[in-house]
Design a protein around this motif. Structure first.
Motif, PDB file in Angstrom:
ATOM      1  N   VAL A   1      47.500  32.642  34.572  1.00 25.37           N
ATOM      2  CA  VAL A   1      48.093  32.531  35.905  1.00 25.37           C
ATOM      3  C   VAL A   1      48.151  33.951  36.465  1.00 25.37           C
ATOM      4  O   VAL A   1      48.823  34.810  35.880  1.00 25.37           O
ATOM      5  CB  VAL A   1      49.507  31.919  35.844  1.00 25.37           C
ATOM      6  CG1 VAL A   1      50.163  31.940  37.216  1.00 25.37           C
ATOM      7  CG2 VAL A   1      49.447  30.499  35.292  1.00 25.37           C
ATOM      8  N   PRO A   2      47.462  34.231  37.577  1.00 26.12           N
ATOM      9  CA  PRO A   2      47.366  35.618  38.031  1.00 26.12           C
ATOM     10  C   PRO A   2      48.574  36.110  38.834  1.00 26.12           C
ATOM     11  O   PRO A   2      48.471  37.104  39.547  1.00 26.12           O
ATOM     12  CB  PRO A   2      46.096  35.600  38.890  1.00 26.12           C
ATOM     13  CG  PRO A   2      46.046  34.230  39.447  1.00 26.12           C
ATOM     14  CD  PRO A   2      46.597  33.341  38.366  1.00 26.12           C
ATOM     15  N   PHE A   3      49.693  35.425  38.687  1.00 26.64           N
ATOM     16  CA  PHE A   3      50.943  35.819  39.327  1.00 26.64           C
ATOM     17  C   PHE A   3      52.071  35.640  38.327  1.00 26.64           C
ATOM     18  O   PHE A   3      51.890  35.043  37.259  1.00 26.64           O
ATOM     19  CB  PHE A   3      51.198  34.989  40.585  1.00 26.64           C
ATOM     20  CG  PHE A   3      50.147  35.182  41.646  1.00 26.64           C
ATOM     21  CD1 PHE A   3      50.172  36.291  42.478  1.00 26.64           C
ATOM     22  CD2 PHE A   3      49.118  34.269  41.785  1.00 26.64           C
ATOM     23  CE1 PHE A   3      49.191  36.487  43.431  1.00 26.64           C
ATOM     24  CE2 PHE A   3      48.130  34.453  42.736  1.00 26.64           C
ATOM     25  CZ  PHE A   3      48.172  35.566  43.564  1.00 26.64           C
ATOM     26  N   GLY A   4      53.259  36.142  38.670  1.00 26.66           N
ATOM     27  CA  GLY A   4      54.402  36.070  37.772  1.00 26.66           C
ATOM     28  C   GLY A   4      54.956  34.661  37.638  1.00 26.66           C
ATOM     29  O   GLY A   4      54.595  33.749  38.393  1.00 26.66           O
TER      30      GLY A   4
ATOM     31  N   ASN B   1      50.762  34.546  31.955  1.00 30.61           N
ATOM     32  CA  ASN B   1      51.001  35.170  33.255  1.00 30.61           C
ATOM     33  C   ASN B   1      50.515  36.612  33.237  1.00 30.61           C
ATOM     34  O   ASN B   1      50.959  37.411  32.413  1.00 30.61           O
ATOM     35  CB  ASN B   1      52.488  35.135  33.612  1.00 30.61           C
ATOM     36  CG  ASN B   1      53.008  33.734  33.837  1.00 30.61           C
ATOM     37  OD1 ASN B   1      53.480  33.084  32.917  1.00 30.61           O
ATOM     38  ND2 ASN B   1      52.913  33.272  35.057  1.00 30.61           N
ATOM     39  N   ARG B   2      49.597  36.938  34.152  1.00 33.53           N
ATOM     40  CA  ARG B   2      49.067  38.304  34.269  1.00 33.53           C
ATOM     41  C   ARG B   2      49.109  38.717  35.748  1.00 33.53           C
ATOM     42  O   ARG B   2      48.094  38.715  36.435  1.00 33.53           O
ATOM     43  CB  ARG B   2      47.637  38.384  33.720  1.00 33.53           C
ATOM     44  CG  ARG B   2      47.563  38.252  32.208  1.00 33.53           C
ATOM     45  CD  ARG B   2      46.136  38.302  31.709  1.00 33.53           C
ATOM     46  NE  ARG B   2      46.089  38.222  30.257  1.00 33.53           N
ATOM     47  CZ  ARG B   2      45.843  39.245  29.436  1.00 33.53           C
ATOM     48  NH1 ARG B   2      45.613  40.443  29.948  1.00 33.53           N
ATOM     49  NH2 ARG B   2      45.833  39.083  28.135  1.00 33.53           N
ATOM     50  N   PRO B   3      50.295  39.044  36.256  1.00 32.09           N
ATOM     51  CA  PRO B   3      50.428  39.359  37.671  1.00 32.09           C
ATOM     52  C   PRO B   3      49.952  40.769  38.002  1.00 32.09           C
ATOM     53  O   PRO B   3      49.758  41.600  37.118  1.00 32.09           O
ATOM     54  CB  PRO B   3      51.938  39.231  37.908  1.00 32.09           C
ATOM     55  CG  PRO B   3      52.542  39.625  36.586  1.00 32.09           C
ATOM     56  CD  PRO B   3      51.583  39.089  35.542  1.00 32.09           C
ATOM     57  N   GLY B   4      49.782  40.994  39.297  1.00 33.44           N
ATOM     58  CA  GLY B   4      49.464  42.331  39.770  1.00 33.44           C
ATOM     59  C   GLY B   4      48.247  42.369  40.668  1.00 33.44           C
ATOM     60  O   GLY B   4      47.332  41.545  40.529  1.00 33.44           O
ATOM     61  N   ALA B   5      48.268  43.288  41.624  1.00 36.80           N
ATOM     62  CA  ALA B   5      47.142  43.536  42.535  1.00 36.80           C
ATOM     63  C   ALA B   5      46.694  42.263  43.241  1.00 36.80           C
ATOM     64  O   ALA B   5      45.498  41.963  43.333  1.00 36.80           O
ATOM     65  CB  ALA B   5      45.981  44.170  41.783  1.00 36.80           C
ATOM     66  N   GLY B   6      47.670  41.501  43.744  1.00 41.10           N
ATOM     67  CA  GLY B   6      47.337  40.308  44.508  1.00 41.10           C
ATOM     68  C   GLY B   6      46.621  39.240  43.713  1.00 41.10           C
ATOM     69  O   GLY B   6      45.871  38.437  44.271  1.00 41.10           O
ATOM     70  N   GLY B   7      46.840  39.210  42.416  1.00 38.76           N
ATOM     71  CA  GLY B   7      46.206  38.206  41.568  1.00 38.76           C
ATOM     72  C   GLY B   7      44.895  38.648  40.955  1.00 38.76           C
ATOM     73  O   GLY B   7      44.335  37.950  40.108  1.00 38.76           O
ATOM     74  N   THR B   8      44.389  39.827  41.338  1.00 38.15           N
ATOM     75  CA  THR B   8      43.066  40.235  40.872  1.00 38.15           C
ATOM     76  C   THR B   8      43.064  40.747  39.436  1.00 38.15           C
ATOM     77  O   THR B   8      42.016  40.748  38.787  1.00 38.15           O
ATOM     78  CB  THR B   8      42.447  41.304  41.790  1.00 38.15           C
ATOM     79  OG1 THR B   8      43.286  42.468  41.804  1.00 38.15           O
ATOM     80  CG2 THR B   8      42.290  40.777  43.208  1.00 38.15           C
ATOM     81  N   ILE B   9      44.213  41.174  38.921  1.00 36.82           N
ATOM     82  CA  ILE B   9      44.257  41.616  37.518  1.00 36.82           C
ATOM     83  C   ILE B   9      43.997  40.428  36.594  1.00 36.82           C
ATOM     84  O   ILE B   9      43.159  40.494  35.679  1.00 36.82           O
ATOM     85  CB  ILE B   9      45.607  42.286  37.198  1.00 36.82           C
ATOM     86  CG1 ILE B   9      45.703  43.645  37.906  1.00 36.82           C
ATOM     87  CG2 ILE B   9      45.783  42.457  35.687  1.00 36.82           C
ATOM     88  CD1 ILE B   9      47.021  44.348  37.734  1.00 36.82           C
ATOM     89  N   GLY B  10      44.697  39.337  36.824  1.00 35.60           N
ATOM     90  CA  GLY B  10      44.473  38.145  36.007  1.00 35.60           C
ATOM     91  C   GLY B  10      43.090  37.571  36.210  1.00 35.60           C
ATOM     92  O   GLY B  10      42.429  37.143  35.251  1.00 35.60           O
ATOM     93  N   ALA B  11      42.627  37.547  37.469  1.00 37.66           N
ATOM     94  CA  ALA B  11      41.294  37.010  37.749  1.00 37.66           C
ATOM     95  C   ALA B  11      40.207  37.845  37.082  1.00 37.66           C
ATOM     96  O   ALA B  11      39.250  37.304  36.516  1.00 37.66           O
ATOM     97  CB  ALA B  11      41.067  36.943  39.253  1.00 37.66           C
TER      98      ALA B  11
END
Length: 332
Positions: free
Chosen positions: A41-44, A73-83
């Motif tokens: 999940v690219p957000f918290g 959960n891998r949040p950060g940089a508007g979701g681009t870190i997880g993506a």
């Protein structure tokens, strides 16, 4: 069993510039999943995207060889870190992504130095759900409707602020669309938060005046009376909130929704895509799941084929790219 023709059609239409997998990946796919499936999940935690997969995850083992889903959960940089993490993962079905508009479709328009191209980096698997958005304001805001807010914002450029989950996220784009379709003359301050829950909490505390968010993210604050609902983003009035006007009743053409779907890295074998698509369609087809998503998130279950999800993503790219370019939205 899928015919060779069906597999060929799926393989041609699965992604946005997707390449085929090698023999090792194909042989592994026959037993998929043979280990826990990690869904990034690219957000918290606490936002609509996080809540959605956590509702679905407990049902996955019944359709996934008894294997569980691990939510990461891998949040950060508007979701681009997880993506980016999933884009660079091995295409064996062990790591998937909860895809959404900004990080999963529009990031190439937003970031100069992005380590992946969302148009080519992912294999669409299934469109999970579509969610209406609501415009909420801090409870102490004197303006109680869209027209009054826009009038006050014009009278005091820079005097209003709104929160979003990131540049190019639907929470941002809807506000940009609203200001542009309303005729300009406004300069609302845009403030970015790590998750939908953090964003609405900021409105409740008065850190920002407004935000566009999901019903599930706003629900605890609405119940506590710390935020107020101003409008919904659906083209017609939403059945779950029949007394709340739409944004387009005041400013025609302003609509938007949160959509979430499951994607994997580019090159995900068609056998894995077919199995994952079948598993999640089976979960979404359960009456209790559809009812839970409707009650808790105001969500509409979608499901369907990988091809249909691919077409939806392409349509959203075509819809929102001109708004990004016209507004000059860019993340350094």
């Amino acid at each position: 069993m899928l015919s060779r023709r069906t597999l060929a059609v799926q393989g041609a239409a699965l992604g946005l510039g997707i390449l085929g997998a090698g023999p090792d990946a194909r042989s592994q796919s026959m037993a998929w999943p043979d280990r826990p499936v990690r869904v990034v999940v690219p957000f918290g935690p606490g936002g609509a995207i996080d809540i959605l997969i956590r509702i679905l995850a407990p049902h996955f083992p019944a359709y996934g060889n008894g294997q569980p889903i691990i939510v990461d959960n891998r949040p950060g940089a508007g979701g681009t870190i997880g993506a980016a993490h999933v884009a660079q993962a091995r295409a064996d079905g062990s790591t998937l992504l909860m895809g959404e508009l900004a990080s999963g479709a529009l990031a190439h328009e937003l970031y100069r130095d992005l380590p992946y191209d969302p148009r080519r980096a992912f294999t669409p698997i299934v469109f999970l759900a579509d969610m209406p958005l609501i415009l909420v304001a801090r409870s102490t805001l004197a303006e109680k409707d869209v027209a009054s807010i826009l009038k006050a914002a014009r009278a005091k450029p820079g005097g209003f602020s709104f929160g979003s989950v990131g540049a190019g996220h639907i929470s941002h784009l809807t506000m940009e669309l609203l200001q542009r379709r309303a005729g300009g003359g406004m300069d609302m301050l845009h403030v970015v938060y790590r998750s939908g829950a953090d964003m609405v909490a900021a409105v409740a505390k008065g850190e920002v005046d407004l935000t566009v968010t999901s019903i599930s993210s706003a629900a605890p604050f609405l119940q506590a009376g710390t935020v107020q609902t101003i409008a919904v983003s659906t083209p017609e009035r939403f059945a779950g909130l029949p007394t709340i006007p739409t944004l387009s009743e005041t400013v025609p053409g302003v609509t938007g929704s949160l959509w979430y779907g499951l994607v994997g890295p580019a090159g995900l074998p068609v056998e894995i895509v077919a199995k994952a698509n079948s598993a999640f369609n089976a979960i979404l087809g359960q009456a209790e799941i559809a009812d839970t998503l409707r009650r808790q998130q105001g969500a509409v279950v979608i499901g369907g084929t990988p091809q249909a999800f691919t077409a939806h993503i392409q349509g959203e790219i075509e819809r929102w790219t001109p708004i990004i370019r016209d507004a000059g939205i860019r993340v350094q």
